[in-house]
Design a protein around this motif. Structure first.
Motif, PDB file in Angstrom:
ATOM      1  N   SER A   1      25.665  36.174  41.338  1.00 34.29           N
ATOM      2  CA  SER A   1      26.649  35.144  41.691  1.00 34.29           C
ATOM      3  C   SER A   1      27.886  35.239  40.802  1.00 34.29           C
ATOM      4  CB  SER A   1      26.028  33.752  41.579  1.00 34.29           C
ATOM      5  OG  SER A   1      24.951  33.621  42.475  1.00 34.29           O
ATOM      6  N   VAL A   2      27.672  35.413  39.498  1.00 36.69           N
ATOM      7  CA  VAL A   2      28.805  35.574  38.579  1.00 36.69           C
ATOM      8  C   VAL A   2      29.557  36.870  38.901  1.00 36.69           C
ATOM      9  CG1 VAL A   2      29.497  35.848  36.159  1.00 36.69           C
ATOM     10  CG2 VAL A   2      27.716  34.189  36.761  1.00 36.69           C
ATOM     11  N   ALA A   3      28.814  37.919  39.238  1.00 34.28           N
ATOM     12  CA  ALA A   3      29.450  39.189  39.610  1.00 34.28           C
ATOM     13  C   ALA A   3      30.278  39.023  40.881  1.00 34.28           C
ATOM     14  CB  ALA A   3      28.391  40.276  39.782  1.00 34.28           C
ATOM     15  N   ALA A   4      29.759  38.273  41.847  1.00 28.16           N
ATOM     16  CA  ALA A   4      30.511  38.040  43.092  1.00 28.16           C
ATOM     17  C   ALA A   4      31.779  37.229  42.806  1.00 28.16           C
ATOM     18  CB  ALA A   4      29.624  37.323  44.110  1.00 28.16           C
ATOM     19  N   ALA A   5      31.673  36.220  41.950  1.00 27.31           N
ATOM     20  CA  ALA A   5      32.856  35.439  41.568  1.00 27.31           C
ATOM     21  C   ALA A   5      33.869  36.325  40.844  1.00 27.31           C
ATOM     22  CB  ALA A   5      32.446  34.259  40.694  1.00 27.31           C
ATOM     23  N   THR A   6      33.371  37.205  39.996  1.00 33.48           N
ATOM     24  CA  THR A   6      34.240  38.141  39.278  1.00 33.48           C
ATOM     25  C   THR A   6      34.972  39.044  40.262  1.00 33.48           C
ATOM     26  OG1 THR A   6      32.786  38.092  37.361  1.00 33.48           O
ATOM     27  CG2 THR A   6      34.270  39.973  37.537  1.00 33.48           C
ATOM     28  N   THR A   7      34.267  39.511  41.280  1.00 36.28           N
ATOM     29  CA  THR A   7      34.880  40.354  42.306  1.00 36.28           C
ATOM     30  C   THR A   7      36.001  39.604  43.014  1.00 36.28           C
ATOM     31  OG1 THR A   7      32.759  41.456  42.661  1.00 36.28           O
ATOM     32  CG2 THR A   7      34.432  41.727  44.377  1.00 36.28           C
ATOM     33  N   LEU A   8      35.748  38.366  43.363  1.00 39.10           N
ATOM     34  CA  LEU A   8      36.743  37.553  44.049  1.00 39.10           C
ATOM     35  C   LEU A   8      37.976  37.322  43.167  1.00 39.10           C
ATOM     36  CD1 LEU A   8      37.387  35.983  46.633  1.00 39.10           C
ATOM     37  CD2 LEU A   8      36.258  34.009  45.604  1.00 39.10           C
ATOM     38  N   ILE A   9      37.741  37.010  41.911  1.00 42.64           N
ATOM     39  CA  ILE A   9      38.859  36.806  40.969  1.00 42.64           C
ATOM     40  C   ILE A   9      39.641  38.100  40.794  1.00 42.64           C
ATOM     41  CG2 ILE A   9      39.428  36.317  38.555  1.00 42.64           C
ATOM     42  CD1 ILE A   9      36.968  34.352  38.621  1.00 42.64           C
ATOM     43  N   HIS A  10      38.923  39.212  40.640  1.00 47.51           N
ATOM     44  CA  HIS A  10      39.568  40.514  40.484  1.00 47.51           C
ATOM     45  C   HIS A  10      40.469  40.812  41.684  1.00 47.51           C
ATOM     46  CE1 HIS A  10      39.974  44.853  39.813  1.00 47.51           C
ATOM     47  NE2 HIS A  10      39.636  44.988  41.091  1.00 47.51           N
ATOM     48  N   ALA A  11      39.942  40.618  42.885  1.00 46.79           N
ATOM     49  CA  ALA A  11      40.682  40.973  44.091  1.00 46.79           C
ATOM     50  C   ALA A  11      41.876  40.054  44.356  1.00 46.79           C
ATOM     51  CB  ALA A  11      39.740  40.970  45.292  1.00 46.79           C
ATOM     52  N   THR A  12      41.740  38.787  44.033  1.00 46.32           N
ATOM     53  CA  THR A  12      42.829  37.846  44.343  1.00 46.32           C
ATOM     54  C   THR A  12      43.805  37.706  43.182  1.00 46.32           C
ATOM     55  OG1 THR A  12      41.433  35.969  43.712  1.00 46.32           O
ATOM     56  CG2 THR A  12      41.484  36.561  46.040  1.00 46.32           C
ATOM     57  N   ALA A  13      43.353  37.138  42.103  1.00 51.89           N
ATOM     58  CA  ALA A  13      44.261  36.898  40.969  1.00 51.89           C
ATOM     59  C   ALA A  13      44.754  38.206  40.361  1.00 51.89           C
ATOM     60  CB  ALA A  13      43.563  36.046  39.912  1.00 51.89           C
ATOM     61  N   GLY A  14      43.857  39.161  40.223  1.00 53.54           N
ATOM     62  CA  GLY A  14      44.246  40.445  39.658  1.00 53.54           C
ATOM     63  C   GLY A  14      45.209  41.195  40.557  1.00 53.54           C
ATOM     64  N   GLY A  15      45.001  41.067  41.846  1.00 53.25           N
ATOM     65  CA  GLY A  15      45.927  41.705  42.775  1.00 53.25           C
ATOM     66  C   GLY A  15      47.339  41.194  42.613  1.00 53.25           C
ATOM     67  N   ARG A  16      47.462  39.881  42.436  1.00 57.17           N
ATOM     68  CA  ARG A  16      48.784  39.275  42.243  1.00 57.17           C
ATOM     69  C   ARG A  16      49.390  39.619  40.891  1.00 57.17           C
ATOM     70  NH1 ARG A  16      46.233  34.822  44.442  1.00 57.17           N
ATOM     71  NH2 ARG A  16      46.009  33.882  42.400  1.00 57.17           N
ATOM     72  N   SER A  17      48.583  39.540  39.836  1.00 52.17           N
ATOM     73  CA  SER A  17      49.147  39.680  38.488  1.00 52.17           C
ATOM     74  C   SER A  17      49.174  41.116  37.965  1.00 52.17           C
ATOM     75  CB  SER A  17      48.382  38.793  37.503  1.00 52.17           C
ATOM     76  OG  SER A  17      47.046  39.246  37.355  1.00 52.17           O
ATOM     77  N   ILE A  18      48.401  42.016  38.572  1.00 52.59           N
ATOM     78  CA  ILE A  18      48.339  43.395  38.080  1.00 52.59           C
ATOM     79  C   ILE A  18      48.860  44.395  39.115  1.00 52.59           C
ATOM     80  CG2 ILE A  18      46.842  45.225  37.187  1.00 52.59           C
ATOM     81  CD1 ILE A  18      46.999  42.783  35.336  1.00 52.59           C
ATOM     82  N   VAL A  19      48.289  44.387  40.312  1.00 52.23           N
ATOM     83  CA  VAL A  19      48.617  45.417  41.298  1.00 52.23           C
ATOM     84  C   VAL A  19      50.043  45.273  41.824  1.00 52.23           C
ATOM     85  CG1 VAL A  19      48.007  46.410  43.541  1.00 52.23           C
ATOM     86  CG2 VAL A  19      46.229  45.783  41.932  1.00 52.23           C
ATOM     87  N   ARG A  20      50.430  44.084  42.231  1.00 53.46           N
ATOM     88  CA  ARG A  20      51.792  43.905  42.762  1.00 53.46           C
ATOM     89  C   ARG A  20      52.863  44.320  41.750  1.00 53.46           C
ATOM     90  NH1 ARG A  20      51.222  38.195  45.944  1.00 53.46           N
ATOM     91  NH2 ARG A  20      49.754  38.932  47.511  1.00 53.46           N
ATOM     92  N   PRO A  21      52.781  43.856  40.481  1.00 51.01           N
ATOM     93  CA  PRO A  21      53.776  44.316  39.513  1.00 51.01           C
ATOM     94  C   PRO A  21      53.730  45.832  39.283  1.00 51.01           C
ATOM     95  CG  PRO A  21      52.687  42.357  38.685  1.00 51.01           C
ATOM     96  CD  PRO A  21      51.935  42.788  39.917  1.00 51.01           C
TER      97      PRO A  21
END
Length: 124
Positions: free
Chosen positions: A10-30
């Protein structure tokens, strides 16, 4: 049911979701909008998605194994080792940087470490 593996998954799934959403905005887009040369930029973009796939698959496996009658200890140990190694890498890179409050600059270790520890406990 193995509650430790369920929690780890469950924590791993939440981590995946955070990685894909928040990380996408703050890391990948820039990154994609930066002046970094095309080859390293695209390589880092691919690595980003490789990590996303790894996080997703490992969370699914942990969740499936949580309900298995005889979960594969070797597979759980492998996933635990991955998450623990990822946490250690984040901690080393973060602590090596000359930042104020470095542990909060790259907080990913805070999500990775519990998955590794919970999965390890789940093998007992």
């Amino acid at each position: 049911m193995n509650g430790w593996l369920l929690t780890a998954g469950s924590v791993a799934a939440a981590t995946t979701l955070i990685h894909a959403t928040a990380g996408g905005r703050s890391i990948v887009r820039p990154l994609l909008g930066s002046e970094v040369a095309a080859e390293p930029k695209r390589t880092l973009h691919v690595v980003w998605h490789m990590v996303t796939v790894d996080l997703l698959l490992s969370s699914i496996v942990l969740l499936v194994l949580a309900f298995a009658t005889a979960p594969s200890t070797v597979l759980v140990l492998f996933i635990a080792a991955q998450y623990l190694a990822y946490a250690v890498v984040f901690l080393i890179v973060t602590l090596a940087a000359d930042w104020p409050r470095p542990l909060f600059q790259l907080p990913q270790w805070m999500l990775l470490l519990p998955v590794g520890v919970l999965a390890l406990i789940g093998t007992r």
